[in-house]
Design a protein around this motif. Sequence first.
Motif, PDB file in Angstrom:
ATOM      1  N   SER A  50      -7.369  22.084 -24.069  1.00 11.59           N
ATOM      2  CA  SER A  50      -7.355  22.628 -22.978  1.00 11.59           C
ATOM      3  C   SER A  50      -8.216  21.699 -22.140  1.00 11.59           C
ATOM      4  CB  SER A  50      -8.005  23.931 -22.751  1.00 11.59           C
ATOM      5  OG  SER A  50      -7.200  25.073 -23.375  1.00 11.59           O
ATOM      6  N   GLY A  91      -2.664  30.453 -16.668  1.00 11.65           N
ATOM      7  CA  GLY A  91      -3.495  29.537 -17.327  1.00 11.65           C
ATOM      8  C   GLY A  91      -4.568  29.032 -16.487  1.00 11.65           C
ATOM      9  N   ASP A 105      -3.085  24.036 -18.266  1.00  9.13           N
ATOM     10  CA  ASP A 105      -2.730  24.561 -19.755  1.00  9.13           C
ATOM     11  C   ASP A 105      -2.621  25.891 -19.602  1.00  9.13           C
ATOM     12  OD1 ASP A 105      -2.591  24.931 -22.333  1.00  9.13           O
ATOM     13  OD2 ASP A 105      -4.247  23.826 -22.831  1.00  9.13           O
ATOM     14  N   GLU A 107      -1.832  29.729 -21.130  1.00  2.00           N
ATOM     15  CA  GLU A 107      -2.401  30.610 -22.411  1.00  2.00           C
ATOM     16  C   GLU A 107      -0.790  31.134 -23.052  1.00  2.00           C
ATOM     17  OE1 GLU A 107      -5.017  34.415 -23.692  1.00  2.00           O
ATOM     18  OE2 GLU A 107      -5.034  33.826 -21.709  1.00  2.00           O
ATOM     19  N   LYS A 109      -0.133  33.491 -25.170  1.00  7.31           N
ATOM     20  CA  LYS A 109      -0.087  34.754 -25.483  1.00  7.31           C
ATOM     21  C   LYS A 109       0.432  35.130 -24.052  1.00  7.31           C
ATOM     22  CE  LYS A 109      -3.373  35.366 -29.168  1.00  7.31           C
ATOM     23  NZ  LYS A 109      -4.609  35.984 -29.312  1.00  7.31           N
ATOM     24  N   SER A 110       0.031  34.900 -22.963  1.00  2.49           N
ATOM     25  CA  SER A 110       0.517  35.287 -21.486  1.00  2.49           C
ATOM     26  C   SER A 110       2.043  34.863 -20.949  1.00  2.49           C
ATOM     27  CB  SER A 110      -0.494  34.764 -20.388  1.00  2.49           C
ATOM     28  OG  SER A 110      -0.293  33.555 -20.388  1.00  2.49           O
ATOM     29  N   ARG A 142       2.172  22.891 -21.055  1.00  2.33           N
ATOM     30  CA  ARG A 142       0.851  22.357 -20.183  1.00  2.33           C
ATOM     31  C   ARG A 142       1.383  20.838 -19.588  1.00  2.33           C
ATOM     32  NH1 ARG A 142      -2.485  19.643 -25.260  1.00  2.33           N
ATOM     33  NH2 ARG A 142      -0.904  18.170 -26.074  1.00  2.33           N
TER      34      ARG A 142
END
Length: 246
Positions: A50, A91, A105, A107, A109-110, A142
């Motif tokens: 990140s 993110g 970047d 996330e 999981k989201s 990302r």
Amino acid sequence: MGCQAYFPNPQLSCKLPKYIPNYLSPLPRLHPLKPRLFHPISSTTTATESPVPTADDVVYEVEFRTLGGCKLGISRYPDFEYNAEGGRGNGRGVKNEEDDEISVDFELKSVYIPPLTTATTKFLGLPLPPLLKIDIVPELFRGTINQESGKIDLEFRAKFWFSIGSVYRAPPLVVETVLTSEESNGKMKKGRGERLKNNAELEGGSCRLVGVATVQPIDDVFLNTFLSLPTECLAVLNASISLSPT
């Protein structure tokens, strides 16, 4: 009421077992058709670096949402009409004061991208047959957003899981590309995106991202033959992106 889908390669046409709906009859026979173990779709991915902010950087919360009017194309077949409305991802973005580019970047999981199903996807103007489904599991998302110009380049990698009800499921197709607001060109496929612009009807700006990727063969003779792997695929994704300083 049934529907029919036409596939241009007559060599792939033959009957499926009787428990497959007749509108799938143009597909090649799954031979031999033995029960396959279903492994749960996993979102486990390799951790990515990140952006690390410094004292002089500006940090943003980034929200990504997919919209309708998208397209997906693979191999020689006409593009699928794809309604991706409802997809999302959250993110963090980091902006260096020396330029207008924000490193983002998301996330994993989201990040959710709606699957291709009879409810979301049409082929040659007709909905996909009810048993056909393609799940999309992101593994990398990302890149950079230029606040001044609206230019976007996002690295994207995902596994595409192709299944027909509980009868058949192929190993995943790995798709890796850069979703860009500019042009993306391959040998077979190409697309043009649109840069991020303010939209009064959306919380944030709207854009169109395109990406061409090469899809490699997998350990599945049926799908390799049906899609003529290796081949190219094209994604055309309408989206909204909002950036909120933290």
